[in-house]
Write an enzyme that holds these catalytic residues in place. Structure first.
Site, short mmCIF file in Angstrom:
data_model
loop_
_atom_site.label_atom_id
_atom_site.label_comp_id
_atom_site.label_asym_id
_atom_site.label_seq_id
_atom_site.Cartn_x
_atom_site.Cartn_y
_atom_site.Cartn_z
N HIS A 1 6.70 -8.29 -15.25
CA HIS A 1 7.12 -6.89 -15.31
C HIS A 1 7.40 -6.49 -16.77
O HIS A 1 7.86 -5.39 -17.04
CB HIS A 1 8.41 -6.66 -14.51
CG HIS A 1 8.22 -6.63 -13.02
ND1 HIS A 1 7.14 -6.04 -12.42
CD2 HIS A 1 9.00 -7.10 -12.00
CE1 HIS A 1 7.25 -6.15 -11.09
NE2 HIS A 1 8.37 -6.78 -10.82
N LYS B 1 7.82 -2.11 -8.17
CA LYS B 1 7.56 -1.23 -7.01
C LYS B 1 6.27 -0.42 -7.13
O LYS B 1 6.10 0.61 -6.48
CB LYS B 1 8.74 -0.26 -6.76
CG LYS B 1 10.02 -0.97 -6.47
CD LYS B 1 9.92 -1.77 -5.20
CE LYS B 1 10.50 -3.14 -5.38
NZ LYS B 1 10.01 -4.12 -4.41
P1 A3P Z 1 6.89 1.31 -0.36
O1 A3P Z 1 8.33 0.99 -0.57
O2 A3P Z 1 6.52 2.69 -0.83
O3 A3P Z 1 6.41 1.05 1.03
P2 A3P Z 1 6.12 -4.19 -5.40
O4 A3P Z 1 5.22 -5.15 -4.73
O5 A3P Z 1 5.68 -3.85 -6.80
O6 A3P Z 1 7.54 -4.58 -5.29
O7 A3P Z 1 5.93 -2.80 -4.63
C1 A3P Z 1 6.37 -2.67 -3.31
C2 A3P Z 1 5.63 -1.51 -2.68
O8 A3P Z 1 4.29 -1.93 -2.34
C3 A3P Z 1 6.27 -1.09 -1.36
O9 A3P Z 1 6.04 0.31 -1.29
C4 A3P Z 1 5.48 -1.89 -0.36
O10 A3P Z 1 5.54 -1.39 0.96
C5 A3P Z 1 4.07 -1.77 -0.94
N1 A3P Z 1 3.19 -2.85 -0.47
C6 A3P Z 1 3.49 -4.16 -0.29
N2 A3P Z 1 2.42 -4.82 0.17
C7 A3P Z 1 1.41 -3.93 0.29
C8 A3P Z 1 0.06 -4.02 0.74
N3 A3P Z 1 -0.45 -5.16 1.16
N4 A3P Z 1 -0.68 -2.90 0.74
C9 A3P Z 1 -0.16 -1.73 0.31
N5 A3P Z 1 1.11 -1.58 -0.11
C10 A3P Z 1 1.89 -2.66 -0.13
#
Ligand code: A3P
Length: 329
Positions: free
Chosen positions: A130, A67
Site C-alpha cells: 500500500h 479498499k
Molecule cells: P466493498 O466494500 O465496496 O464491497 P481491498 O481488497 O483493497 O481491501 O478492497 C476491498 C473491496 O474490494 C471491498 O469493496 C470488497 O467487497 C471488494 N472485493 C473483494 N473481493 C472482490 C472480488 N473478487 N471482486 C470484486 N470486488 C471484490
C-alpha cells in the site's frame, strides 16, 4: 553498548515518534512521512523494505490504496502468474485453501523481522504494497530493474465507504490491537470524509497516491500498469489478459481456445471467493479475518451512504487536486 541492529531499531523508533501524529483515524495512529499519512505500525516495515529487501528481475508488485480492490487483484494476479504450476480449473488450487492476502504478502507488513523473509520464495514472486510510489526503494523503481508494478485504482467515493465499513466491522468485533486495549470509537462517515479530504487517511492523501502511480504508468507503461476497479468489473476477462501480458505471461492461442482467462475470472469472482471456507472463516497470516475483505464488490455503492453534498465535496477535492494532470474519474 548498543549493537548495530538494536541501534538502528532505536533510531527508527525515535524517528517515528518525532513525526506528525494523527490519532483520529479510528483503527490505528497515522504518522506523516514523506508527504503521506502512513500507519505508524508499518513504519518499521518501511525501514526494513529499504534496508533489507532485495528485488529480483522477475518480481511483480501489486500496489494499491486500501479498499481499491487489492484482494481481487491479488487473486487474479496469483492465478494468472502461476497457472502453469496450478491450473485454475484444478480442485486443489491454492486459492481454494489460502486467502488471496496470503498468496501475495504486503512488503511493509512482512519485513519487520531481521532478514528478508521473501528470500525463500520461488520466482516469479508476487508481492504487494500500500506504499506510495515515492516510498518504494529505488532498487524496485530503477530502469535497470525489470521488476513490474501493477496498480489498482478505484472511485474514491467507493473507497471511503468501503474503508469506513471495514473499520466499523473490525471495531464491532474486536478490541483495537494498536490502541492499548482501549476500544476506539468509530467516527461518523461525515468526520471520516473530512479527514479523508484533508489527506488524513491511511496512506493518504488518496489523490497523491493515485497520481504518483498514474504518472509513472504514463511515463513507463512497461514498468507500471494502471488498472481501474470499475473497468475490471465491467470487462474482467480483457483486463486479466492485459494483466497477463504485462506480467510477461500472455495467454497462448491454445489457452485462448480453452478459455483459461475466463476460468481464472470465475475462480477469483467475488461470489466464488467469498463462499470458500477459508474466506468465510479463516484469517490472514496477519490475523485479519478473511471475510472482512468481501462486502459487496460492486461499483457505486457509495450512493447508499454518502449524501449528494458529501459526494460533491469529495469529488471537488479530488478534481481540484488532479487538475492539470491527465487523470480523471
Ligand atoms: P466493498 O466494500 O465496496 O464491497 P481491498 O481488497 O483493497 O481491501 O478492497 C476491498 C473491496 O474490494 C471491498 O469493496 C470488497 O467487497 C471488494 N472485493 C473483494 N473481493 C472482490 C472480488 N473478487 N471482486 C470484486 N470486488 C471484490
Amino acid at each position: 553498548e548498543v549493537s548495530g541492529e538494536e541501534g538502528s531499531v532505536k533510531g527508527i523508533t525515535e524517528l517515528i515518534s518525532s513525526l506528525p501524529l494523527e490519532m483520529r483515524c479510528a483503527s490505528f495512529p497515522l504518522r506523516q512521512y514523506g508527504g503521506f499519512w502512513l500507519p505508524e505500525m508499518f513504519l518499521p516495515g518501511l525501514d526494513a523494505v529499504h534496508s533489507l529487501f532485495e528485488p529480483r528481475p522477475s518480481d511483480v508488485f501489486l500496489a494499491s490504496f486500501p479498499k481499491s480492490g487489492t484482494t481481487w487483484l491479488k487473486a487474479l494476479a496469483f492465478a494468472t502468474l502461476n497457472r502453469a504450476t496450478y491450473p485454475p480449473s484444478s480442485e486443489d488450487h491454492p486459492l481454494r485453501r489460502r486467502g488471496p492476502h496470503d498468496c501475495a504478502q504486503f512488503l511493509e507488513t512482512a519485513l519487520v523481522v531481521s532478514d528478508d523473509m521473501f528470500a525463500s520464495l520461488p520466482s516469479p514472486r508476487l508481492l504487494s504494497t500500500h506504499l506510495p510510489y515515492s516510498h518504494l526503494p529505488e532498487r524496485i523503481k530503477a530502469d535497470s530493474s525489470s521488476c513490474r508494478i501493477v496498480y489498482i485504482c478505484r472511485d474514491p467515493k467507493d473507497v471511503i465507504v468501503s474503508w469506513w465499513l471495514f473499520t466499523k466491522k473490525s471495531l464491532d468485533t474486536e478490541d483495537g490491537p494498536n490502541n492499548g486495549g482501549n476500544k476506539p470509537t468509530l467516527y461518523t462517515l461525515e468526520e471520516e470524509l473530512d479527514l479523508f479530504c484533508t489527506g488524513r487517511s491511511a496512506n493518504g492523501p488518496y489523490w497523491c497516491h493515485v497520481l504518483e502511480y498514474w504518472t509513472e504508468s504514463q511515463k513507463r507503461p512497461d514498468k507500471v500498469l494502471f488498472l481501474r476497479y470499475e473497468e475490471m468489473i465491467r470487462e474482467t476477462t480483457s483486463n486479466v489478459k492485459k494483466l497477463a501480458e504485462f506480467m510477461g505471461c500472455p495467454f497462448s492461442n491454445e489457452e485462448e481456445a480453452e478459455g483459461v482467462a475466463d476460468t481464472i475470472v470465475h475462480l477469483c469472482s467475488f461470489d466464488h471467493l467469498r463462499n470458500l471456507e477459508i474466506n468465510k472463516n479463516g484469517v490472514t497470516d496477519l490475523n485479519i479475518k478473511n471475510d472482512s475483505f468481501y462486502r459487496k464488490g460492486v461499483i457505486g455503492d457509495w450512493i447508499n451512504y454518502l449524501s449528494p453534498e458529501m459526494a460533491a465535496q469529495l469529488d471537488r477535492v479530488v478534481e481540484d487536486a488532479l487538475r492539470g494532470s491527465s487523470l480523471t474519474f
